[in-house]
Write an enzyme that holds these catalytic residues in place. Sequence first.
Site, PDB file in Angstrom:
ATOM      1  N   GLY A   7       0.781  -1.233   0.000  1.00 26.91           N
ATOM      2  CA  GLY A   7       0.000   0.000   0.000  1.00 26.91           C
ATOM      3  C   GLY A   7       0.814   1.284   0.000  1.00 26.91           C
ATOM      4  N   ASN A   9       1.307   3.086  -2.628  1.00 24.52           N
ATOM      5  CA  ASN A   9       0.490   4.025  -3.419  1.00 24.52           C
ATOM      6  C   ASN A   9      -0.698   4.533  -2.609  1.00 24.52           C
ATOM      7  OD1 ASN A   9       1.355   4.446  -6.356  1.00 24.52           O
ATOM      8  ND2 ASN A   9       1.678   2.250  -6.034  1.00 24.52           N
ATOM      9  N   ARG A  59     -16.345 -14.548  -8.957  1.00 21.23           N
ATOM     10  CA  ARG A  59     -15.911 -13.164  -9.175  1.00 21.23           C
ATOM     11  C   ARG A  59     -17.075 -12.194  -9.013  1.00 21.23           C
ATOM     12  NH1 ARG A  59     -10.751 -12.757 -11.327  1.00 21.23           N
ATOM     13  NH2 ARG A  59     -10.119 -14.468 -12.651  1.00 21.23           N
ATOM     14  N   MET A  84      -4.902  -7.072  -6.508  1.00 22.69           N
ATOM     15  CA  MET A  84      -4.517  -8.158  -7.401  1.00 22.69           C
ATOM     16  C   MET A  84      -5.697  -9.021  -7.842  1.00 22.69           C
ATOM     17  SD  MET A  84      -1.394  -7.498  -7.787  1.00 22.69           S
ATOM     18  CE  MET A  84      -0.705  -8.958  -8.578  1.00 22.69           C
ATOM     19  N   ARG A  85      -6.824  -8.401  -8.095  1.00 22.15           N
ATOM     20  CA  ARG A  85      -7.983  -9.124  -8.617  1.00 22.15           C
ATOM     21  C   ARG A  85      -8.477  -8.393  -9.868  1.00 22.15           C
ATOM     22  NH1 ARG A  85      -7.864 -13.754  -6.848  1.00 22.15           N
ATOM     23  NH2 ARG A  85     -10.030 -14.059  -7.433  1.00 22.15           N
ATOM     24  N   HIS A 103      -0.271   1.113 -12.846  1.00 19.68           N
ATOM     25  CA  HIS A 103       0.448  -0.067 -13.323  1.00 19.68           C
ATOM     26  C   HIS A 103       1.925   0.295 -13.490  1.00 19.68           C
ATOM     27  CE1 HIS A 103       0.978  -3.911 -15.275  1.00 19.68           C
ATOM     28  NE2 HIS A 103       1.688  -3.300 -16.215  1.00 19.68           N
ATOM     29  N   GLY A 137     -10.669  -5.238 -19.627  1.00 25.10           N
ATOM     30  CA  GLY A 137      -9.432  -5.978 -19.892  1.00 25.10           C
ATOM     31  C   GLY A 137      -8.441  -5.853 -18.747  1.00 25.10           C
ATOM     32  N   ASP A 139      -5.319  -4.113 -17.626  1.00 27.66           N
ATOM     33  CA  ASP A 139      -4.425  -2.972 -17.868  1.00 27.66           C
ATOM     34  C   ASP A 139      -4.584  -2.401 -19.279  1.00 27.66           C
ATOM     35  OD1 ASP A 139      -3.379  -3.429 -15.274  1.00 27.66           O
ATOM     36  OD2 ASP A 139      -1.980  -4.910 -16.081  1.00 27.66           O
ATOM     37  N   GLU A 168       5.373   6.464  -9.359  1.00 23.46           N
ATOM     38  CA  GLU A 168       3.960   6.137  -9.101  1.00 23.46           C
ATOM     39  C   GLU A 168       3.375   7.046  -8.026  1.00 23.46           C
ATOM     40  OE1 GLU A 168       2.951   1.978  -8.556  1.00 23.46           O
ATOM     41  OE2 GLU A 168       4.778   1.351  -9.579  1.00 23.46           O
TER      42      GLU A 168
HETATM   43  C1  GRF Z   1       2.554  -0.983  -7.692  1.00 18.13           C
HETATM   44  O1  GRF Z   1       3.740  -1.199  -8.399  1.00 18.13           O
HETATM   45  C2  GRF Z   1       1.407  -0.773  -8.629  1.00 18.13           C
HETATM   46  O2  GRF Z   1       1.771  -0.118  -9.814  1.00 18.13           O
HETATM   47  C3  GRF Z   1       0.977  -2.183  -8.936  1.00 18.13           C
HETATM   48  O3  GRF Z   1       1.115  -2.860  -7.724  1.00 18.13           O
HETATM   49  C4  GRF Z   1       2.118  -2.232  -6.935  1.00 18.13           C
HETATM   50  C5  GRF Z   1       1.483  -1.883  -5.623  1.00 18.13           C
HETATM   51  O4  GRF Z   1       2.429  -1.385  -4.720  1.00 18.13           O
HETATM   52  N1  GRF Z   1      -0.370  -2.210  -9.488  1.00 18.13           N
HETATM   53  P1  GRF Z   1       1.938  -0.753  -3.372  1.00 18.13           P
HETATM   54  O5  GRF Z   1       1.108  -1.779  -2.638  1.00 18.13           O
HETATM   55  O6  GRF Z   1       1.165   0.491  -3.689  1.00 18.13           O
HETATM   56  O7  GRF Z   1       3.211  -0.445  -2.618  1.00 18.13           O
END
Ligand code: GRF
Length: 198
Positions: A7, A9, A59, A84-85, A103, A137, A139, A168
């Site tokens: 987390g 981001n 899902r 991750m889903r 991404h 889709g 990404d 990011e």
């Molecule tokens: C990041 O690299 C993001 O681009 C990808 O998953 C990673 C998540 O990292 N979708 P974090 O959990 O935000 O550190």
Amino acid sequence: VLISGSGTNLQALLDACAAPSFPARVAVVISNRRDAFGLERARAAGVPAVWIPHRGKTRGAFDAELVAALQGHGVEWVCLAGFMRIVTPVFLGAFPQRVLNIHPALLPAFPGIQAQAQALAAGVKVAGATVHFVDAGTDTGPIIAQGAVPVRDDDDEDALKARILAVEHELYPRALRQAVEGRLRIDGRRVVVQPSAS
Ligand code: GRF
């Protein structure tokens, strides 16, 4: 904000939203993994942290639970941040053109998992990150913003990941601000960013 892991981001979004001038706040953080460190980050920021496991559910059923939780917290925009889903049309239909993702690659290159490893294996000299609208889709949705970083000759996956993550953390809050300010117009594959009023 939907997460599955560390987390960082999410933290960048929480930090941005803490500024009084930022036009959004994080209403709820949801993880499909109970041990995701991002849930701790949410609690530390005083934001509701919710675990919704995906195991043993279709899902569609999982997404219906997510939608109910998000709507219950009055969510208007959804940020996927290391979630991750794959989200289904059920989910996208509840938040049309209001789901963003980040991404760790310059899409459309290297979609899917292990994007940084894909970039290293391909031998590219420039890597980066992309914020995009989410479509059905993986990404593939319209691109809002991208940031580039060099790939160095001595890079391993961890070094490249770290360099991309720094980008990011700048990119996502900026794109979210543009989104919630209503400054993003989707025109086919392209996203046009209107200038800020100020
Ligand atoms: C990041 O690299 C993001 O681009 C990808 O998953 C990673 C998540 O990292 N979708 P974090 O959990 O935000 O550190």
